[in-house]
Design an enzyme around this catalytic site. Structure first.
Site, PDB file in Angstrom:
ATOM      1  N   SER A 141    -111.680  10.890  74.055  1.00 25.33           N
ATOM      2  CA  SER A 141    -110.359  11.530  74.071  1.00 25.33           C
ATOM      3  C   SER A 141    -109.319  10.428  74.030  1.00 25.33           C
ATOM      4  O   SER A 141    -109.621   9.273  74.356  1.00 25.33           O
ATOM      5  CB  SER A 141    -110.205  12.330  75.369  1.00 25.33           C
ATOM      6  OG  SER A 141    -108.848  12.690  75.597  1.00 25.33           O
ATOM      7  N   TYR A 154    -110.429  13.656  84.604  1.00 24.55           N
ATOM      8  CA  TYR A 154    -110.803  13.840  83.190  1.00 24.55           C
ATOM      9  C   TYR A 154    -110.756  12.491  82.468  1.00 24.55           C
ATOM     10  O   TYR A 154    -111.704  12.121  81.769  1.00 24.55           O
ATOM     11  CB  TYR A 154    -109.856  14.845  82.528  1.00 24.55           C
ATOM     12  CG  TYR A 154    -110.155  15.097  81.066  1.00 24.55           C
ATOM     13  CD1 TYR A 154    -111.228  15.905  80.690  1.00 24.55           C
ATOM     14  CD2 TYR A 154    -109.372  14.539  80.069  1.00 24.55           C
ATOM     15  CE1 TYR A 154    -111.506  16.146  79.346  1.00 24.55           C
ATOM     16  CE2 TYR A 154    -109.642  14.772  78.717  1.00 24.55           C
ATOM     17  CZ  TYR A 154    -110.702  15.571  78.363  1.00 24.55           C
ATOM     18  OH  TYR A 154    -110.983  15.816  77.040  1.00 24.55           O
TER      19      TYR A 154
HETATM   20  P1  NDP Z   1    -114.149  23.729  73.678  1.00 20.73           P
HETATM   21  O1  NDP Z   1    -113.901  24.240  75.059  1.00 20.73           O
HETATM   22  O2  NDP Z   1    -113.745  24.584  72.531  1.00 20.73           O
HETATM   23  O3  NDP Z   1    -115.664  23.310  73.492  1.00 20.73           O
HETATM   24  C1  NDP Z   1    -116.400  22.720  74.537  1.00 20.73           C
HETATM   25  C2  NDP Z   1    -117.869  22.880  74.243  1.00 20.73           C
HETATM   26  O4  NDP Z   1    -118.620  22.285  75.311  1.00 20.73           O
HETATM   27  C3  NDP Z   1    -118.301  24.341  74.143  1.00 20.73           C
HETATM   28  O5  NDP Z   1    -119.154  24.498  73.053  1.00 20.73           O
HETATM   29  C4  NDP Z   1    -119.046  24.568  75.444  1.00 20.73           C
HETATM   30  O6  NDP Z   1    -120.100  25.498  75.227  1.00 20.73           O
HETATM   31  C5  NDP Z   1    -119.622  23.186  75.696  1.00 20.73           C
HETATM   32  N1  NDP Z   1    -120.018  23.004  77.078  1.00 20.73           N
HETATM   33  C6  NDP Z   1    -119.280  23.050  78.203  1.00 20.73           C
HETATM   34  N2  NDP Z   1    -120.045  22.874  79.286  1.00 20.73           N
HETATM   35  C7  NDP Z   1    -121.308  22.723  78.828  1.00 20.73           C
HETATM   36  C8  NDP Z   1    -122.559  22.521  79.458  1.00 20.73           C
HETATM   37  N3  NDP Z   1    -122.688  22.441  80.804  1.00 20.73           N
HETATM   38  N4  NDP Z   1    -123.665  22.419  78.693  1.00 20.73           N
HETATM   39  C9  NDP Z   1    -123.569  22.507  77.347  1.00 20.73           C
HETATM   40  N5  NDP Z   1    -122.430  22.706  76.693  1.00 20.73           N
HETATM   41  C10 NDP Z   1    -121.313  22.810  77.436  1.00 20.73           C
HETATM   42  O7  NDP Z   1    -113.378  22.340  73.617  1.00 20.73           O
HETATM   43  P2  NDP Z   1    -113.329  21.162  72.516  1.00 20.73           P
HETATM   44  O8  NDP Z   1    -113.993  21.544  71.274  1.00 20.73           O
HETATM   45  O9  NDP Z   1    -111.933  20.707  72.470  1.00 20.73           O
HETATM   46  O10 NDP Z   1    -114.162  20.027  73.287  1.00 20.73           O
HETATM   47  C11 NDP Z   1    -115.124  19.211  72.654  1.00 20.73           C
HETATM   48  C12 NDP Z   1    -114.978  17.781  73.147  1.00 20.73           C
HETATM   49  O11 NDP Z   1    -113.748  17.254  72.674  1.00 20.73           O
HETATM   50  C13 NDP Z   1    -114.958  17.635  74.674  1.00 20.73           C
HETATM   51  O12 NDP Z   1    -115.738  16.522  75.050  1.00 20.73           O
HETATM   52  C14 NDP Z   1    -113.483  17.371  74.970  1.00 20.73           C
HETATM   53  O13 NDP Z   1    -113.308  16.654  76.163  1.00 20.73           O
HETATM   54  C15 NDP Z   1    -113.093  16.582  73.739  1.00 20.73           C
HETATM   55  N6  NDP Z   1    -111.656  16.522  73.479  1.00 20.73           N
HETATM   56  C16 NDP Z   1    -110.960  17.631  73.097  1.00 20.73           C
HETATM   57  C17 NDP Z   1    -109.600  17.569  72.904  1.00 20.73           C
HETATM   58  C18 NDP Z   1    -108.791  18.784  72.559  1.00 20.73           C
HETATM   59  O14 NDP Z   1    -107.544  18.720  72.598  1.00 20.73           O
HETATM   60  N7  NDP Z   1    -109.405  19.903  72.178  1.00 20.73           N
HETATM   61  C19 NDP Z   1    -108.860  16.301  73.029  1.00 20.73           C
HETATM   62  C20 NDP Z   1    -109.690  15.205  73.430  1.00 20.73           C
HETATM   63  C21 NDP Z   1    -111.030  15.310  73.628  1.00 20.73           C
HETATM   64  P3  NDP Z   1    -120.635  26.591  76.271  1.00 20.73           P
HETATM   65  O15 NDP Z   1    -119.475  26.964  77.162  1.00 20.73           O
HETATM   66  O16 NDP Z   1    -121.106  27.693  75.383  1.00 20.73           O
HETATM   67  O17 NDP Z   1    -121.758  25.903  76.988  1.00 20.73           O
END
Ligand code: NDP
Length: 245
Positions: A141, A154
């Site tokens: 991030s 975070y």
């Molecule tokens: P989303 O919330 O849309 O996606 C997060 C994903 O992580 C989901 O598919 C969720 O699936 C999965 N997840 C959460 N907990 C678990 C778990 N215990 N086991 C397996 N899967 C898990 O957010 P983003 O797409 O934005 O996030 C993706 C990455 O990008 C993250 O690492 C986030 O920190 C990073 N990021 C995002 C930014 C943004 O602005 N969107 C900015 C900077 C970084 P499910 O709940 O079905 O398990």
């Protein structure tokens, strides 16, 4: 399928950046193996990719469980014979000021965002070593480079992912293991839905007003994955053009 097609495991593929990455890499001809807890979403995405002529499978995955991550990677290898790329993407972002003492949320961020990445490395590194090489794409991030109020834990987790990625890269002196850190700025996804603290949730509304489509991050990942074996793209930071942070 082209001879550059790879087997790519993606954690957190049920929404946002992981979902867009699965779609994009499958469209490029790669075989994607998708993990998350919401299997209904993964099932629908897998069907969509397959209907479009791509190759996709999924398995329920909780990245906070090391044995589960091992089973996920093993299943990808059993299905395709190898795992070329491990995209450690799963993440949560329940922001709050430290003084709110939301200790369970701190634990969850560390469990998913840090331990989840380590478990992904622990599961995939031996497979990659045994097959003669592989590529980790770890999603950090802009919070891996700077800290803002409500985001201390975070950001600490994302700083850790950056440190772990750099350490892994340095330890891969023979060049067979490539490591790419992709650091998104604000991107459209469901990430902010995990914010329980009311003030932090309100503050995020204006912070997140200018957001990239998740496909922009998928594009950066596809670029790193498409490089020839001797080229290791180490870090990519992608922000909305109109972003100060
Ligand atoms: P989303 O919330 O849309 O996606 C997060 C994903 O992580 C989901 O598919 C969720 O699936 C999965 N997840 C959460 N907990 C678990 C778990 N215990 N086991 C397996 N899967 C898990 O957010 P983003 O797409 O934005 O996030 C993706 C990455 O990008 C993250 O690492 C986030 O920190 C990073 N990021 C995002 C930014 C943004 O602005 N969107 C900015 C900077 C970084 P499910 O709940 O079905 O398990």
């Amino acid at each position: 399928m082209t001879d550059t097609a790879k087997v790519v495991a993606v954690t957190g593929a049920s929404s946002g950046i992981g979902e867009a990455t699965a779609r994009r890499l499958a469209a490029d001809g790669h075989r994607v193996f998708l993990g998350a807890r919401r299997t209904d979403r993964l099932d629908a995405l897998t069907r969509e990719i397959t209907a479009a002529g791509g190759t996709a499978d999924f398995r329920r995955l909780d990245v906070t469980n090391a044995a589960d991550v091992n089973s996920f990677v093993s299943a990808a290898r059993e299905r395709h014979g190898r795992v070329d790329v491990m995209v450690n993407n799963a993440g949560v972002m329940p922001l709050s000021p430290l003084e709110a003492l939301r200790v369970e949320e701190w634990d969850r961020m560390i469990d998913v965002n840090v331990r989840g990445v380590l478990y992904g490395i622990a599961a995939a590194l031996p497979v990659m070593r045994a097959q003669g090489g592989g590529h980790f794409v770890n999603i950090a991030s802009v919070g891996a480079y700077e800290v803002v109020p409500t985001a201390a834990v975070y950001c600490a987790g994302k700083f850790a992912v950056r440190a772990i990625s750099e350490g892994l890269r340095q330890e891969s002196r023979d060049g067979s293991i490539r490591v790419t850190l992709v650091s998104p700025g604000v991107t459209e996804s469901e990430l902010a839905d995990s914010i329980g603290d009311p003030a932090a949730r309100e503050a995020m509304k204006s912070y997140r007003a200018e957001a990239l489509p998740a496909s922009a991050i998928a594009e950066a990942i596809a670029y790193a994955v498409s490089q020839p074996a001797r080229v290791d793209v180490n870090e990519i930071v992608v922000r909305p053009a109109a972003s100060a942070q």
